[in-house]
Design a protein around this motif. Sequence first.
Motif, PDB file in Angstrom:
ATOM      1  N   ASN A 260     -62.048  21.646  -9.694  1.00 25.30           N
ATOM      2  CA  ASN A 260     -62.751  20.875 -10.735  1.00 25.30           C
ATOM      3  C   ASN A 260     -63.996  20.202 -10.185  1.00 25.30           C
ATOM      4  OD1 ASN A 260     -60.837  21.557 -12.655  1.00 25.30           O
ATOM      5  ND2 ASN A 260     -59.609  19.703 -12.309  1.00 25.30           N
ATOM      6  N   PHE A 261     -63.900  19.757  -8.917  1.00 24.62           N
ATOM      7  CA  PHE A 261     -65.051  19.107  -8.290  1.00 24.62           C
ATOM      8  C   PHE A 261     -66.211  20.092  -8.154  1.00 24.62           C
ATOM      9  CE2 PHE A 261     -67.451  17.935  -4.432  1.00 24.62           C
ATOM     10  CZ  PHE A 261     -67.909  16.693  -4.828  1.00 24.62           C
ATOM     11  N   LEU A 262     -65.900  21.328  -7.759  1.00 21.66           N
ATOM     12  CA  LEU A 262     -66.940  22.362  -7.681  1.00 21.66           C
ATOM     13  C   LEU A 262     -67.606  22.566  -9.028  1.00 21.66           C
ATOM     14  CD1 LEU A 262     -65.543  25.234  -5.414  1.00 21.66           C
ATOM     15  CD2 LEU A 262     -67.568  23.841  -5.013  1.00 21.66           C
ATOM     16  N   ALA A 263     -66.775  22.645 -10.081  1.00 24.50           N
ATOM     17  CA  ALA A 263     -67.306  22.849 -11.422  1.00 24.50           C
ATOM     18  C   ALA A 263     -68.197  21.675 -11.838  1.00 24.50           C
ATOM     19  CB  ALA A 263     -66.156  23.022 -12.416  1.00 24.50           C
ATOM     20  N   ASP A 264     -67.758  20.449 -11.476  1.00 27.43           N
ATOM     21  CA  ASP A 264     -68.550  19.260 -11.804  1.00 27.43           C
ATOM     22  C   ASP A 264     -69.898  19.269 -11.076  1.00 27.43           C
ATOM     23  OD1 ASP A 264     -66.692  18.131 -13.552  1.00 27.43           O
ATOM     24  OD2 ASP A 264     -65.600  17.147 -11.920  1.00 27.43           O
ATOM     25  N   MET A 265     -69.897  19.725  -9.820  1.00 24.70           N
ATOM     26  CA  MET A 265     -71.145  19.810  -9.070  1.00 24.70           C
ATOM     27  C   MET A 265     -72.126  20.776  -9.727  1.00 24.70           C
ATOM     28  SD  MET A 265     -70.331  19.586  -4.992  1.00 24.70           S
ATOM     29  CE  MET A 265     -72.076  19.684  -4.663  1.00 24.70           C
ATOM     30  N   VAL A 266     -71.597  21.920 -10.163  1.00 25.97           N
ATOM     31  CA  VAL A 266     -72.444  22.908 -10.848  1.00 25.97           C
ATOM     32  C   VAL A 266     -73.005  22.305 -12.125  1.00 25.97           C
ATOM     33  CG1 VAL A 266     -72.465  25.134 -12.026  1.00 25.97           C
ATOM     34  CG2 VAL A 266     -71.240  24.884  -9.852  1.00 25.97           C
ATOM     35  N   GLN A 267     -72.160  21.572 -12.843  1.00 21.37           N
ATOM     36  CA  GLN A 267     -72.590  20.946 -14.096  1.00 21.37           C
ATOM     37  C   GLN A 267     -73.709  19.924 -13.847  1.00 21.37           C
ATOM     38  OE1 GLN A 267     -69.367  19.318 -16.384  1.00 21.37           O
ATOM     39  NE2 GLN A 267     -70.701  18.439 -17.950  1.00 21.37           N
ATOM     40  N   GLU A 268     -73.662  19.256 -12.667  1.00 26.48           N
ATOM     41  CA  GLU A 268     -74.692  18.268 -12.326  1.00 26.48           C
ATOM     42  C   GLU A 268     -75.950  18.918 -11.750  1.00 26.48           C
ATOM     43  OE1 GLU A 268     -74.671  15.114 -13.088  1.00 26.48           O
ATOM     44  OE2 GLU A 268     -72.685  15.319 -13.992  1.00 26.48           O
ATOM     45  N   GLY A 269     -75.936  20.231 -11.611  1.00 26.96           N
ATOM     46  CA  GLY A 269     -77.124  20.935 -11.142  1.00 26.96           C
ATOM     47  C   GLY A 269     -77.114  21.301  -9.676  1.00 26.96           C
ATOM     48  N   PHE A 270     -75.967  21.125  -9.009  1.00 23.14           N
ATOM     49  CA  PHE A 270     -75.847  21.472  -7.598  1.00 23.14           C
ATOM     50  C   PHE A 270     -75.012  22.736  -7.460  1.00 23.14           C
ATOM     51  CE2 PHE A 270     -76.017  16.702  -7.508  1.00 23.14           C
ATOM     52  CZ  PHE A 270     -77.319  16.606  -7.039  1.00 23.14           C
ATOM     53  N   LEU A 271     -75.570  23.747  -6.835  1.00 24.66           N
ATOM     54  CA  LEU A 271     -74.859  25.006  -6.644  1.00 24.66           C
ATOM     55  C   LEU A 271     -74.270  25.038  -5.237  1.00 24.66           C
ATOM     56  CD1 LEU A 271     -74.142  27.731  -7.909  1.00 24.66           C
ATOM     57  CD2 LEU A 271     -76.212  28.673  -6.865  1.00 24.66           C
ATOM     58  N   PRO A 272     -72.946  24.855  -5.103  1.00 23.67           N
ATOM     59  CA  PRO A 272     -72.320  24.872  -3.765  1.00 23.67           C
ATOM     60  C   PRO A 272     -72.514  26.222  -3.087  1.00 23.67           C
ATOM     61  CG  PRO A 272     -70.820  23.997  -5.441  1.00 23.67           C
ATOM     62  CD  PRO A 272     -71.976  24.600  -6.174  1.00 23.67           C
ATOM     63  N   ASP A 273     -72.504  26.212  -1.749  1.00 21.08           N
ATOM     64  CA  ASP A 273     -72.667  27.462  -1.020  1.00 21.08           C
ATOM     65  C   ASP A 273     -71.323  28.185  -0.903  1.00 21.08           C
ATOM     66  OD1 ASP A 273     -71.291  25.965   0.828  1.00 21.08           O
ATOM     67  OD2 ASP A 273     -72.620  26.407   2.497  1.00 21.08           O
TER      68      ASP A 273
END
Length: 281
Positions: A260-273
């Motif tokens: 869920n944290f990964l999904a939240d990061m994407v939603q905030e505009g950050f694309l995890p590596d």
Amino acid sequence: MLDKMRKMGFVLDISVYGVLLEELCKNKEIEKAMQLYEDMNDSGICPNIKILIYDLISCVRDERDMIRIVEDRYESLDLKARLILYISMLKGLDNNGSTDKAYHLLCASTGLESAGDFNEGSLFFMKELACPDTVSFKLVVDGLCWADRLETALGLFRDMDRISCKCSVLLYNNLIDSLSRSGRFDECFELLNEVKQSEFQPTHYTYNSIFGCLCEQGDDKGTLAMVREMSVHGHQPWIKYYTLFMKKLCKDGRAAKASNFLADMVQEGFLPDVVGYSVNL
């Protein structure tokens, strides 16, 4: 070679002494460097600011040697050179692990009260110095933080206002980082708000100092809140921190929260590596 030059009648100037002192200091041959410095004085040759500060003061470990060097030449220096020499002495005390003495010296030379005393005989050369600058305070505050003397560091930081000494974003950042590492987040956010209201702006280091420590503690709500704030201000969360956070969640059996944290990061505009995604696999 130096002895041969003397015996042959060569006139030894400051450039000859300077080269030798530089190499002796680089090799940590402090006793020989101090002897050569005494030879210079006996020969009537005045060392320049480079020899005093960048060679001698930066490498001597004995406080008495520091004081002797300063005592010999302080009166012949202009105000700018005196301040540089003063800062170098604070730095030397910090490097020697004498953080308390650096703190008491700074307090004594600014008229601030401290919890201890500094040898008054060592302070004679501070009397004409109007006020140490931001660099002086940063050196001592950083030293206190490294020594885990956070209360004293915060007190000295607050004292800067009392003597109208300008603060800096580096000072804020280092204090926030040290407080974060100690889990003192209320004070971190208090300082963060101060930075926002000041002439400075929080940097990526300011935010990531708090973000990293929240990640280490596995604080999912605090971490997500910080990600959102960083997004608003255009700062990128550091990969090493959110990767550590997701590993910790997975290790604690909270893989769903990590996802869920990964999904939240994407939603905030950050694309995890790819490392961030692989943690969840």
